[in-house]
Design a protein around this motif. Structure first.
Motif, PDB file in Angstrom:
ATOM      1  N   MET A   1       6.918 110.292  37.224  1.00 52.38           N
ATOM      2  CA  MET A   1       7.175 110.911  38.521  1.00 52.38           C
ATOM      3  C   MET A   1       7.273 112.421  38.339  1.00 52.38           C
ATOM      4  N   PHE A   2       6.713 113.164  39.272  1.00 54.20           N
ATOM      5  CA  PHE A   2       6.710 114.618  39.188  1.00 54.20           C
ATOM      6  C   PHE A   2       7.986 115.191  39.784  1.00 54.20           C
ATOM      7  N   ALA A   3       8.334 116.387  39.342  1.00 54.37           N
ATOM      8  CA  ALA A   3       9.540 117.073  39.813  1.00 54.37           C
ATOM      9  C   ALA A   3       9.446 117.382  41.300  1.00 54.37           C
ATOM     10  N   ALA A   4      10.608 117.512  41.924  1.00 62.61           N
ATOM     11  CA  ALA A   4      10.669 117.860  43.338  1.00 62.61           C
ATOM     12  C   ALA A   4      10.298 119.327  43.520  1.00 62.61           C
ATOM     13  N   GLY A   5      10.060 119.717  44.761  1.00 57.06           N
ATOM     14  CA  GLY A   5       9.692 121.095  45.057  1.00 57.06           C
ATOM     15  C   GLY A   5       8.448 121.135  45.922  1.00 57.06           C
ATOM     16  N   PRO A   6       8.030 122.327  46.308  1.00 53.00           N
ATOM     17  CA  PRO A   6       6.870 122.439  47.192  1.00 53.00           C
ATOM     18  C   PRO A   6       5.581 121.968  46.504  1.00 53.00           C
ATOM     19  N   VAL A   7       4.665 121.501  47.306  1.00 50.41           N
ATOM     20  CA  VAL A   7       3.361 121.050  46.829  1.00 50.41           C
ATOM     21  C   VAL A   7       2.298 121.939  47.470  1.00 50.41           C
ATOM     22  N   HIS A   8       1.444 122.540  46.646  1.00 47.66           N
ATOM     23  CA  HIS A   8       0.327 123.339  47.154  1.00 47.66           C
ATOM     24  C   HIS A   8      -0.791 122.372  47.535  1.00 47.66           C
ATOM     25  N   GLU A   9      -1.224 122.436  48.790  1.00 48.67           N
ATOM     26  CA  GLU A   9      -2.322 121.578  49.244  1.00 48.67           C
ATOM     27  C   GLU A   9      -3.639 122.291  48.967  1.00 48.67           C
ATOM     28  N   VAL A  10      -4.533 121.643  48.236  1.00 47.78           N
ATOM     29  CA  VAL A  10      -5.824 122.212  47.881  1.00 47.78           C
ATOM     30  C   VAL A  10      -6.904 121.233  48.323  1.00 47.78           C
ATOM     31  N   GLU A  11      -7.910 121.740  49.046  1.00 49.28           N
ATOM     32  CA  GLU A  11      -9.042 120.914  49.453  1.00 49.28           C
ATOM     33  C   GLU A  11     -10.302 121.471  48.823  1.00 49.28           C
ATOM     34  N   ALA A  12     -11.184 120.567  48.388  1.00 43.01           N
ATOM     35  CA  ALA A  12     -12.459 120.984  47.805  1.00 43.01           C
ATOM     36  C   ALA A  12     -13.533 119.976  48.198  1.00 43.01           C
ATOM     37  N   MET A  13     -14.710 120.491  48.510  1.00 45.66           N
ATOM     38  CA  MET A  13     -15.844 119.646  48.835  1.00 45.66           C
ATOM     39  C   MET A  13     -16.377 119.028  47.538  1.00 45.66           C
ATOM     40  N   GLN A  14     -16.735 117.754  47.592  1.00 42.80           N
ATOM     41  CA  GLN A  14     -17.314 117.099  46.436  1.00 42.80           C
ATOM     42  C   GLN A  14     -18.491 117.942  45.925  1.00 42.80           C
ATOM     43  N   GLY A  15     -18.520 118.190  44.615  1.00 39.36           N
ATOM     44  CA  GLY A  15     -19.586 118.981  44.015  1.00 39.36           C
ATOM     45  C   GLY A  15     -19.282 120.464  43.916  1.00 39.36           C
ATOM     46  N   SER A  16     -18.241 120.930  44.626  1.00 41.35           N
ATOM     47  CA  SER A  16     -17.879 122.351  44.584  1.00 41.35           C
ATOM     48  C   SER A  16     -16.804 122.559  43.517  1.00 41.35           C
ATOM     49  N   ARG A  17     -16.045 123.626  43.634  1.00 46.00           N
ATOM     50  CA  ARG A  17     -14.971 123.891  42.672  1.00 46.00           C
ATOM     51  C   ARG A  17     -13.629 123.924  43.377  1.00 46.00           C
ATOM     52  N   ALA A  18     -12.599 123.573  42.624  1.00 43.43           N
ATOM     53  CA  ALA A  18     -11.232 123.595  43.143  1.00 43.43           C
ATOM     54  C   ALA A  18     -10.397 124.493  42.236  1.00 43.43           C
ATOM     55  N   GLU A  19      -9.473 125.225  42.850  1.00 49.44           N
ATOM     56  CA  GLU A  19      -8.560 126.084  42.099  1.00 49.44           C
ATOM     57  C   GLU A  19      -7.138 125.625  42.368  1.00 49.44           C
ATOM     58  N   LEU A  20      -6.497 125.093  41.323  1.00 48.00           N
ATOM     59  CA  LEU A  20      -5.124 124.603  41.428  1.00 48.00           C
ATOM     60  C   LEU A  20      -4.196 125.694  40.902  1.00 48.00           C
ATOM     61  N   PRO A  21      -3.387 126.304  41.787  1.00 48.63           N
ATOM     62  CA  PRO A  21      -2.577 127.458  41.376  1.00 48.63           C
ATOM     63  C   PRO A  21      -1.454 127.101  40.410  1.00 48.63           C
ATOM     64  N   CYS A  22      -1.174 128.073  39.512  1.00 51.41           N
ATOM     65  CA  CYS A  22      -0.092 127.922  38.543  1.00 51.41           C
ATOM     66  C   CYS A  22       0.361 129.325  38.149  1.00 51.41           C
ATOM     67  N   ASP A  23       1.488 129.744  38.662  1.00 50.26           N
ATOM     68  CA  ASP A  23       1.984 131.098  38.401  1.00 50.26           C
ATOM     69  C   ASP A  23       2.605 131.170  37.007  1.00 50.26           C
ATOM     70  N   VAL A  24       1.986 131.983  36.147  1.00 50.23           N
ATOM     71  CA  VAL A  24       2.484 132.125  34.773  1.00 50.23           C
ATOM     72  C   VAL A  24       3.223 133.448  34.573  1.00 50.23           C
ATOM     73  N   ALA A  25       3.411 134.200  35.664  1.00 47.58           N
ATOM     74  CA  ALA A  25       4.102 135.498  35.553  1.00 47.58           C
ATOM     75  C   ALA A  25       5.588 135.261  35.265  1.00 47.58           C
ATOM     76  N   PRO A  26       6.116 135.883  34.221  1.00 43.73           N
ATOM     77  CA  PRO A  26       7.539 135.693  33.899  1.00 43.73           C
ATOM     78  C   PRO A  26       8.433 136.442  34.885  1.00 43.73           C
ATOM     79  N   VAL A  27       9.666 135.986  35.008  1.00 41.51           N
ATOM     80  CA  VAL A  27      10.641 136.647  35.873  1.00 41.51           C
ATOM     81  C   VAL A  27      11.054 137.980  35.238  1.00 41.51           C
ATOM     82  N   GLU A  28      11.270 137.964  33.934  1.00 39.85           N
ATOM     83  CA  GLU A  28      11.644 139.179  33.208  1.00 39.85           C
ATOM     84  C   GLU A  28      10.414 139.788  32.552  1.00 39.85           C
ATOM     85  N   GLN A  29      10.283 141.096  32.662  1.00 43.75           N
ATOM     86  CA  GLN A  29       9.118 141.794  32.133  1.00 43.75           C
ATOM     87  C   GLN A  29       8.974 141.644  30.612  1.00 43.75           C
ATOM     88  N   ALA A  30      10.072 141.516  29.897  1.00 43.48           N
ATOM     89  CA  ALA A  30      10.043 141.414  28.443  1.00 43.48           C
ATOM     90  C   ALA A  30       9.634 140.018  27.959  1.00 43.48           C
TER      91      ALA A  30
END
Length: 174
Positions: A1-30
């Motif tokens: 089971m996946f963790a709770a929280g918001p779900v990004h809805e992504v739609e893609a046409m069959q044969g096209s490309r899909a981009e599933l977002p994932c923010d890798v930016a850290p909270v602290e600059q260091a």
């Protein structure tokens, strides 16, 4: 089971490309991310990983489960936010995905995306009242004559819209 929280809805046409977002930016600059793992619902092990635990860019390793997505996937760090890109989307790609980001110092972050694959219908067929298929021009008809056309579409998923037009003007949507 996946963790709770918001779900990004992504739609893609069959044969096209899909981009599933994932923010890798850290909270602290260091801080910086060191490992990104992608999971898909129903599969207990990661389907993709981006491992930057090494000290140089040359040491970065990407891996994809050949049965899940194979060589149709890559992680785009230049996108904002970063995203798992799936090329040549297939019906079986539809589902809930989870991105897990491990940082050097900060706590792990999870994000979810629900990919919906749109299966397009076959091209529509337009027929006159007598059953003859119409390709371009209909008629001839005399002014005041009644026009009876039938439009049919096969295949596809998700409800399609039909727009009625007259002289380039939109009349209604069905």
């Amino acid at each position: 089971m996946f963790a709770a929280g918001p779900v990004h809805e992504v739609e893609a046409m069959q044969g096209s490309r899909a981009e599933l977002p994932c923010d890798v930016a850290p909270v602290e600059q260091a801080d910086r991310f060191v490992l990104v793992l992608w999971y898909k619902d129903g599969i207990g092990t990661p389907i993709y990983s981006h491992d930057s635990r090494g000290t140089s860019k040359a040491a970065v390793r990407d891996w994809a489960d050949t049965e899940a997505l194979g060589d149709r996937v890559y992680f785009d760090l230049d996108a904002s936010p970063s995203a798992l890109v799936v090329r040549h989307v297939r019906r079986g790609d539809e589902g809930l995905y989870r991105c897990r980001v491990d940082f050097k110092k900060s706590p792990t972050r999870n994000a979810r995306s629900n990919l919906k694959v749109i299966i397009p219908p076959e091209p529509p067929t337009v027929r006159q009242k007598d059953g003859r298929e119409v390709w371009t021009v209909v008629g001839p008809y005399n002014e005041g004559d009644s026009l009876d056309l039938t439009c049919s579409v096969r295949g596809g998923e998700r409800r399609s819209k039909l727009n009625k037009m007259q002289n380039q003007d939109h009349i209604t949507s069905l």
